[in-house]
Design a protein around this motif. Sequence first.
Motif, PDB file in Angstrom:
ATOM      1  N   ARG A 136      62.142   0.697   2.633  1.00 30.94           N
ATOM      2  CA  ARG A 136      63.150   1.229   3.566  1.00 30.94           C
ATOM      3  C   ARG A 136      63.453   2.695   3.272  1.00 30.94           C
ATOM      4  NH1 ARG A 136      66.913  -4.097   3.452  1.00 30.94           N
ATOM      5  NH2 ARG A 136      65.802  -5.224   5.069  1.00 30.94           N
ATOM      6  N   HIS A 137      63.519   3.049   1.992  1.00 33.68           N
ATOM      7  CA  HIS A 137      63.781   4.441   1.608  1.00 33.68           C
ATOM      8  C   HIS A 137      62.681   5.368   2.139  1.00 33.68           C
ATOM      9  CE1 HIS A 137      64.910   7.895  -0.800  1.00 33.68           C
ATOM     10  NE2 HIS A 137      63.668   7.947  -1.246  1.00 33.68           N
ATOM     11  N   ILE A 138      61.421   4.956   2.009  1.00 37.56           N
ATOM     12  CA  ILE A 138      60.318   5.786   2.496  1.00 37.56           C
ATOM     13  C   ILE A 138      60.353   5.883   4.022  1.00 37.56           C
ATOM     14  CG2 ILE A 138      57.798   5.986   2.661  1.00 37.56           C
ATOM     15  CD1 ILE A 138      58.897   6.753  -0.078  1.00 37.56           C
ATOM     16  N   VAL A 139      60.680   4.793   4.702  1.00 37.42           N
ATOM     17  CA  VAL A 139      60.785   4.837   6.166  1.00 37.42           C
ATOM     18  C   VAL A 139      61.895   5.804   6.583  1.00 37.42           C
ATOM     19  CG1 VAL A 139      61.371   3.488   8.236  1.00 37.42           C
ATOM     20  CG2 VAL A 139      59.742   2.587   6.574  1.00 37.42           C
ATOM     21  N   ARG A 140      63.026   5.807   5.861  1.00 37.86           N
ATOM     22  CA  ARG A 140      64.098   6.778   6.143  1.00 37.86           C
ATOM     23  C   ARG A 140      63.596   8.207   5.962  1.00 37.86           C
ATOM     24  NH1 ARG A 140      67.511   3.070   3.698  1.00 37.86           N
ATOM     25  NH2 ARG A 140      67.284   4.097   1.695  1.00 37.86           N
ATOM     26  N   GLN A 171      56.798  16.155   5.872  1.00 38.15           N
ATOM     27  CA  GLN A 171      56.710  16.336   4.418  1.00 38.15           C
ATOM     28  C   GLN A 171      55.546  15.551   3.811  1.00 38.15           C
ATOM     29  OE1 GLN A 171      59.769  14.292   1.936  1.00 38.15           O
ATOM     30  NE2 GLN A 171      60.444  13.406   3.889  1.00 38.15           N
ATOM     31  N   PHE A 172      54.990  14.611   4.577  1.00 34.51           N
ATOM     32  CA  PHE A 172      53.896  13.793   4.070  1.00 34.51           C
ATOM     33  C   PHE A 172      52.563  14.365   4.526  1.00 34.51           C
ATOM     34  CE2 PHE A 172      57.633  11.095   4.374  1.00 34.51           C
ATOM     35  CZ  PHE A 172      57.716  10.661   3.053  1.00 34.51           C
ATOM     36  N   PRO A 173      51.557  14.330   3.666  1.00 30.30           N
ATOM     37  CA  PRO A 173      50.279  14.986   3.987  1.00 30.30           C
ATOM     38  C   PRO A 173      49.500  14.293   5.100  1.00 30.30           C
ATOM     39  CG  PRO A 173      50.074  13.735   1.960  1.00 30.30           C
ATOM     40  CD  PRO A 173      51.521  13.678   2.357  1.00 30.30           C
ATOM     41  N   GLU A 174      48.825  15.116   5.871  1.00 30.13           N
ATOM     42  CA  GLU A 174      47.909  14.595   6.877  1.00 30.13           C
ATOM     43  C   GLU A 174      46.600  14.260   6.171  1.00 30.13           C
ATOM     44  OE1 GLU A 174      45.729  16.241  10.816  1.00 30.13           O
ATOM     45  OE2 GLU A 174      47.864  16.695  10.616  1.00 30.13           O
ATOM     46  N   ILE A 175      46.090  13.051   6.416  1.00 27.69           N
ATOM     47  CA  ILE A 175      44.869  12.636   5.726  1.00 27.69           C
ATOM     48  C   ILE A 175      43.677  12.570   6.661  1.00 27.69           C
ATOM     49  CG2 ILE A 175      46.082  11.407   3.890  1.00 27.69           C
ATOM     50  CD1 ILE A 175      45.317   8.806   5.430  1.00 27.69           C
ATOM     51  N   GLY A 176      43.880  12.878   7.921  1.00 32.28           N
ATOM     52  CA  GLY A 176      42.771  12.906   8.868  1.00 32.28           C
ATOM     53  C   GLY A 176      43.197  12.611  10.286  1.00 32.28           C
ATOM     54  N   ARG A 177      42.793  13.468  11.201  1.00 31.07           N
ATOM     55  CA  ARG A 177      43.021  13.299  12.645  1.00 31.07           C
ATOM     56  C   ARG A 177      44.439  12.903  13.005  1.00 31.07           C
ATOM     57  NH1 ARG A 177      37.472  10.695  14.962  1.00 31.07           N
ATOM     58  NH2 ARG A 177      36.105  12.205  13.994  1.00 31.07           N
ATOM     59  N   GLY A 178      45.390  13.558  12.406  1.00 35.45           N
ATOM     60  CA  GLY A 178      46.786  13.312  12.745  1.00 35.45           C
ATOM     61  C   GLY A 178      47.451  12.193  11.973  1.00 35.45           C
ATOM     62  N   ALA A 184      52.434   8.175   3.470  1.00 36.34           N
ATOM     63  CA  ALA A 184      53.601   8.247   2.593  1.00 36.34           C
ATOM     64  C   ALA A 184      53.431   7.193   1.503  1.00 36.34           C
ATOM     65  CB  ALA A 184      54.879   7.991   3.387  1.00 36.34           C
ATOM     66  N   LEU A 185      53.431   7.628   0.260  1.00 36.99           N
ATOM     67  CA  LEU A 185      53.229   6.708  -0.864  1.00 36.99           C
ATOM     68  C   LEU A 185      54.560   6.217  -1.408  1.00 36.99           C
ATOM     69  CD1 LEU A 185      50.558   8.779  -2.833  1.00 36.99           C
ATOM     70  CD2 LEU A 185      50.154   6.849  -1.290  1.00 36.99           C
ATOM     71  N   LYS A 234      56.739   5.066  -4.548  1.00 42.73           N
ATOM     72  CA  LYS A 234      56.667   5.572  -5.923  1.00 42.73           C
ATOM     73  C   LYS A 234      56.407   4.476  -6.946  1.00 42.73           C
ATOM     74  CE  LYS A 234      59.319   9.691  -5.255  1.00 42.73           C
ATOM     75  NZ  LYS A 234      60.336  10.577  -5.725  1.00 42.73           N
ATOM     76  N   ARG A 235      57.125   3.374  -6.851  1.00 42.68           N
ATOM     77  CA  ARG A 235      57.045   2.348  -7.888  1.00 42.68           C
ATOM     78  C   ARG A 235      55.989   1.291  -7.603  1.00 42.68           C
ATOM     79  NH1 ARG A 235      61.727  -1.785  -9.878  1.00 42.68           N
ATOM     80  NH2 ARG A 235      60.491  -2.717 -11.528  1.00 42.68           N
ATOM     81  N   PHE A 236      55.677   1.085  -6.345  1.00 41.81           N
ATOM     82  CA  PHE A 236      54.756   0.028  -5.956  1.00 41.81           C
ATOM     83  C   PHE A 236      53.484   0.642  -5.374  1.00 41.81           C
ATOM     84  CE2 PHE A 236      59.017  -1.670  -5.848  1.00 41.81           C
ATOM     85  CZ  PHE A 236      58.883  -2.879  -6.510  1.00 41.81           C
ATOM     86  N   PRO A 237      52.341  -0.012  -5.558  1.00 47.19           N
ATOM     87  CA  PRO A 237      51.070   0.570  -5.117  1.00 47.19           C
ATOM     88  C   PRO A 237      50.798   0.360  -3.620  1.00 47.19           C
ATOM     89  CG  PRO A 237      50.657  -1.506  -6.209  1.00 47.19           C
ATOM     90  CD  PRO A 237      52.139  -1.246  -6.318  1.00 47.19           C
ATOM     91  N   TYR A 238      51.685   0.908  -2.791  1.00 46.37           N
ATOM     92  CA  TYR A 238      51.566   0.784  -1.341  1.00 46.37           C
ATOM     93  C   TYR A 238      51.707   2.145  -0.693  1.00 46.37           C
ATOM     94  CZ  TYR A 238      51.633  -4.255  -1.327  1.00 46.37           C
ATOM     95  OH  TYR A 238      51.281  -5.566  -1.510  1.00 46.37           O
ATOM     96  N   ALA A 239      51.152   2.246   0.502  1.00 46.18           N
ATOM     97  CA  ALA A 239      51.269   3.471   1.304  1.00 46.18           C
ATOM     98  C   ALA A 239      51.576   3.085   2.741  1.00 46.18           C
ATOM     99  CB  ALA A 239      49.973   4.278   1.245  1.00 46.18           C
ATOM    100  N   ILE A 240      52.341   3.949   3.406  1.00 42.92           N
ATOM    101  CA  ILE A 240      52.629   3.795   4.827  1.00 42.92           C
ATOM    102  C   ILE A 240      51.786   4.832   5.555  1.00 42.92           C
ATOM    103  CG2 ILE A 240      54.379   3.952   6.638  1.00 42.92           C
ATOM    104  CD1 ILE A 240      56.468   3.230   4.517  1.00 42.92           C
ATOM    105  N   TYR A 241      50.993   4.378   6.516  1.00 44.44           N
ATOM    106  CA  TYR A 241      50.153   5.264   7.328  1.00 44.44           C
ATOM    107  C   TYR A 241      50.808   5.394   8.694  1.00 44.44           C
ATOM    108  CZ  TYR A 241      46.752   4.555   3.671  1.00 44.44           C
ATOM    109  OH  TYR A 241      46.126   4.516   2.451  1.00 44.44           O
ATOM    110  N   PHE A 242      50.981   6.650   9.169  1.00 44.79           N
ATOM    111  CA  PHE A 242      51.673   6.855  10.429  1.00 44.79           C
ATOM    112  C   PHE A 242      51.166   8.090  11.160  1.00 44.79           C
ATOM    113  CE2 PHE A 242      54.043   9.263   7.313  1.00 44.79           C
ATOM    114  CZ  PHE A 242      54.498  10.396   7.981  1.00 44.79           C
ATOM    115  N   LEU A 243      51.512   8.153  12.451  1.00 47.99           N
ATOM    116  CA  LEU A 243      51.206   9.292  13.305  1.00 47.99           C
ATOM    117  C   LEU A 243      52.504   9.953  13.715  1.00 47.99           C
ATOM    118  CD1 LEU A 243      48.744   7.635  15.856  1.00 47.99           C
ATOM    119  CD2 LEU A 243      48.126   9.169  13.991  1.00 47.99           C
TER     120      LEU A 243
END
Length: 121
Positions: free
Chosen positions: A23-27, A35-42, A46-47, A49-58
């Motif tokens: 929820r904190h990362i979604v906020r 603030q989150f890096p573009e990793i390809g084609r838009g 968002a990583l 910090k404590r858990f090995p997950y990432a949110i991918y978004f446009l």
Amino acid sequence: MVRGQWYEDEEAGLGGQFVDELRHIVRRIRELPSQFPEIGRGTRRALLKRFPYAIYFLLRGEADQRAALILAVLHHSGAARLFGRNALETKAERANSALAPTPAGSGRILSVHFRPRSPDP
């Protein structure tokens, strides 16, 4: 949320911490998605910090009416397998072409899709 329950089963309170961090990362995505890096084609990543997950978004819309469309929340080990760079870019292209112009409201989350990784045996 399947993964939150898995963490809770592993250690009391850990599932809640996972959900809180998500929820904190979604906020943060809502407040300042650029603030989150573009990793390809838009597609941005968002990583957590404590858990090995990432949110991918446009990002959609103009600068004053920007919105984030969450494509996936993935475990790091499954991200390449489920959404290799080419597959993630293809999903982003489909989302870009299929969506109508975004509604007013900076950082509005339009859609959330979870693809939890199955627990290791």
